[in-house]
Design a protein around this motif. Sequence first.
Motif: not given
Length: 64
Positions: A25-27, A33, A35-37, A42
């Motif tokens: 997810h990413s924000w 941005r 991101t956590k894959t 991160r």
Amino acid sequence: MGWGYRKSMKFGPFRVNLSRSGVGHSWGNRAFRVTKTADGRRTLSVNLPGGFHWRKTLGSSARR
């Protein structure tokens, strides 16, 4: 060469990525941005006009 799968769903500034390796997810927006894959990494990304960008990995994968 193997086949892969990737699906991305956007909910405003939040994005959920589904892939063969799991869920990430990413924000953020185009300029900034977080991101956590799916494998636990991160990443912080900053994109500037003119093609300049900066990317920093904040944490490494828990899987080995």
